[in-house]
Design a protein around this motif. Structure first.
Motif, PDB file in Angstrom:
ATOM      1  N   PHE A  23      22.187  26.169  45.327  1.00 51.96           N
ATOM      2  CA  PHE A  23      23.453  25.694  44.772  1.00 51.96           C
ATOM      3  C   PHE A  23      24.044  26.692  43.776  1.00 51.96           C
ATOM      4  N   ASP A  24      23.186  27.463  43.098  1.00 50.84           N
ATOM      5  CA  ASP A  24      23.605  28.361  42.022  1.00 50.84           C
ATOM      6  C   ASP A  24      23.792  29.812  42.446  1.00 50.84           C
ATOM      7  N   ARG A  25      23.671  30.102  43.731  1.00 43.40           N
ATOM      8  CA  ARG A  25      23.809  31.487  44.201  1.00 43.40           C
ATOM      9  C   ARG A  25      25.226  31.995  43.967  1.00 43.40           C
ATOM     10  N   PRO A  26      25.376  33.160  43.315  1.00 39.95           N
ATOM     11  CA  PRO A  26      26.712  33.717  43.064  1.00 39.95           C
ATOM     12  C   PRO A  26      27.179  34.585  44.233  1.00 39.95           C
ATOM     13  N   LEU A  27      28.465  34.918  44.226  1.00 36.86           N
ATOM     14  CA  LEU A  27      29.005  35.838  45.213  1.00 36.86           C
ATOM     15  C   LEU A  27      28.434  37.231  44.993  1.00 36.86           C
ATOM     16  N   ASP A  28      28.293  37.973  46.090  1.00 36.38           N
ATOM     17  CA  ASP A  28      27.925  39.377  45.949  1.00 36.38           C
ATOM     18  C   ASP A  28      29.219  40.194  45.869  1.00 36.38           C
ATOM     19  N   PRO A  29      29.138  41.498  45.622  1.00 37.26           N
ATOM     20  CA  PRO A  29      30.371  42.296  45.476  1.00 37.26           C
ATOM     21  C   PRO A  29      31.313  42.214  46.679  1.00 37.26           C
ATOM     22  N   SER A  30      30.783  42.181  47.896  1.00 35.35           N
ATOM     23  CA  SER A  30      31.686  42.080  49.055  1.00 35.35           C
ATOM     24  C   SER A  30      32.339  40.707  49.105  1.00 35.35           C
ATOM     25  N   GLY A  31      31.644  39.667  48.658  1.00 36.44           N
ATOM     26  CA  GLY A  31      32.217  38.332  48.601  1.00 36.44           C
ATOM     27  C   GLY A  31      33.354  38.246  47.597  1.00 36.44           C
ATOM     28  N   ILE A  32      33.185  38.896  46.468  1.00 35.87           N
ATOM     29  CA  ILE A  32      34.244  38.924  45.451  1.00 35.87           C
ATOM     30  C   ILE A  32      35.488  39.600  46.020  1.00 35.87           C
ATOM     31  N   ALA A  33      35.296  40.731  46.713  1.00 38.26           N
ATOM     32  CA  ALA A  33      36.427  41.447  47.316  1.00 38.26           C
ATOM     33  C   ALA A  33      37.081  40.614  48.426  1.00 38.26           C
ATOM     34  N   ASP A  34      36.263  39.951  49.257  1.00 42.70           N
ATOM     35  CA  ASP A  34      36.803  39.143  50.352  1.00 42.70           C
ATOM     36  C   ASP A  34      37.600  37.947  49.827  1.00 42.70           C
ATOM     37  N   ALA A  35      37.129  37.318  48.748  1.00 39.42           N
ATOM     38  CA  ALA A  35      37.857  36.184  48.171  1.00 39.42           C
ATOM     39  C   ALA A  35      39.235  36.636  47.690  1.00 39.42           C
ATOM     40  N   ALA A  36      39.290  37.785  47.049  1.00 40.35           N
ATOM     41  CA  ALA A  36      40.574  38.322  46.593  1.00 40.35           C
ATOM     42  C   ALA A  36      41.484  38.621  47.782  1.00 40.35           C
ATOM     43  N   ALA A  37      40.935  39.230  48.829  1.00 39.99           N
ATOM     44  CA  ALA A  37      41.730  39.552  50.024  1.00 39.99           C
ATOM     45  C   ALA A  37      42.258  38.286  50.685  1.00 39.99           C
ATOM     46  N   THR A  38      41.459  37.235  50.699  1.00 38.63           N
ATOM     47  CA  THR A  38      41.907  35.966  51.271  1.00 38.63           C
ATOM     48  C   THR A  38      43.044  35.386  50.442  1.00 38.63           C
ATOM     49  N   GLY A  39      42.930  35.462  49.126  1.00 39.01           N
ATOM     50  CA  GLY A  39      44.014  34.989  48.258  1.00 39.01           C
ATOM     51  C   GLY A  39      45.306  35.754  48.489  1.00 39.01           C
ATOM     52  N   ILE A  40      45.198  37.065  48.638  1.00 38.93           N
ATOM     53  CA  ILE A  40      46.378  37.899  48.902  1.00 38.93           C
ATOM     54  C   ILE A  40      47.002  37.503  50.242  1.00 38.93           C
ATOM     55  N   ALA A  41      46.164  37.291  51.264  1.00 38.28           N
ATOM     56  CA  ALA A  41      46.667  36.890  52.586  1.00 38.28           C
ATOM     57  C   ALA A  41      47.311  35.511  52.536  1.00 38.28           C
TER      58      ALA A  41
END
Length: 168
Positions: A23-41
């Motif tokens: 439940f507590d696993r954080p995003l990795d660096p590629s996940g952080i970048a992908d979340a931002a890209a999804t928001g931009i899209a």
């Protein structure tokens, strides 16, 4: 009244460290970048939810943060049940959400994939091909209904788009 459902799988998370709950696993660096890209899209496509229901798991919350930095996500409600419910439970949560026009659900697999496949039996060809290839992390299914989400049911959705990180 037509409605729109956005189903978003959380971005890529790192492995759990010793003693860490899933439940507590954080995003990795590629996940952080992908979340931002999804928001931009989402912003570019004008995919704006009235309400966001987000799993309380750390990786889902961080995905929301990455998206919200670039796109309007509406009012947000965090639900522990989006971590543990099955696809039928997700559908019930969606129906009971009170969202009138559009709803973003940030959750987990296999629930999101199972739900998207069951409710969106028709759709745009490229989107359907992407969905049938699997529901990757940061994948976003955009499903249109002819009626309000309170009456959303299996087989009634139309898959308008399926955004995946490799195509953003």
């Amino acid at each position: 009244m037509a409605s729109r459902l956005f189903l978003l799988r959380h971005a890529k998370a790192g492995w759990a460290l010793p003693g860490m709950r899933d439940f507590d696993r954080p995003l990795d660096p590629s996940g952080i970048a992908d979340a931002a890209a999804t928001g931009i899209a989402m912003q570019a496509c004008n995919f704006v939810p009235d309400l966001t229901l987000c799993s309380s798991a750390a990786r889902a919350r961080q995905t929301l943060e990455g998206i919200a930095a670039h796109a309007d996500t509406g009012r947000t409600v965090f639900l522990d049940s989006l971590y543990s419910e099955d696809a039928a439970g997700y559908l019930k949560i969606i129906q009971q959400s009170g969202a009138t026009g559009s709803l973003l659900v940030i959750g987990h697999n296999p629930m999101l994939e199972d739900l998207a496949m069951a409710i969106a039996t028709e759709g745009e060809n490229h989107a359907r091909a992407n969905l049938h290839a699997g529901f990757p992390t940061s994948g976003l299914a955009v499903i249109r209904f002819a009626n309000p989400l309170a009456t959303a049911a299996l087989g009634q959705g139309f898959l308008e788009a399926f955004l995946i990180p490799g195509e953003l």
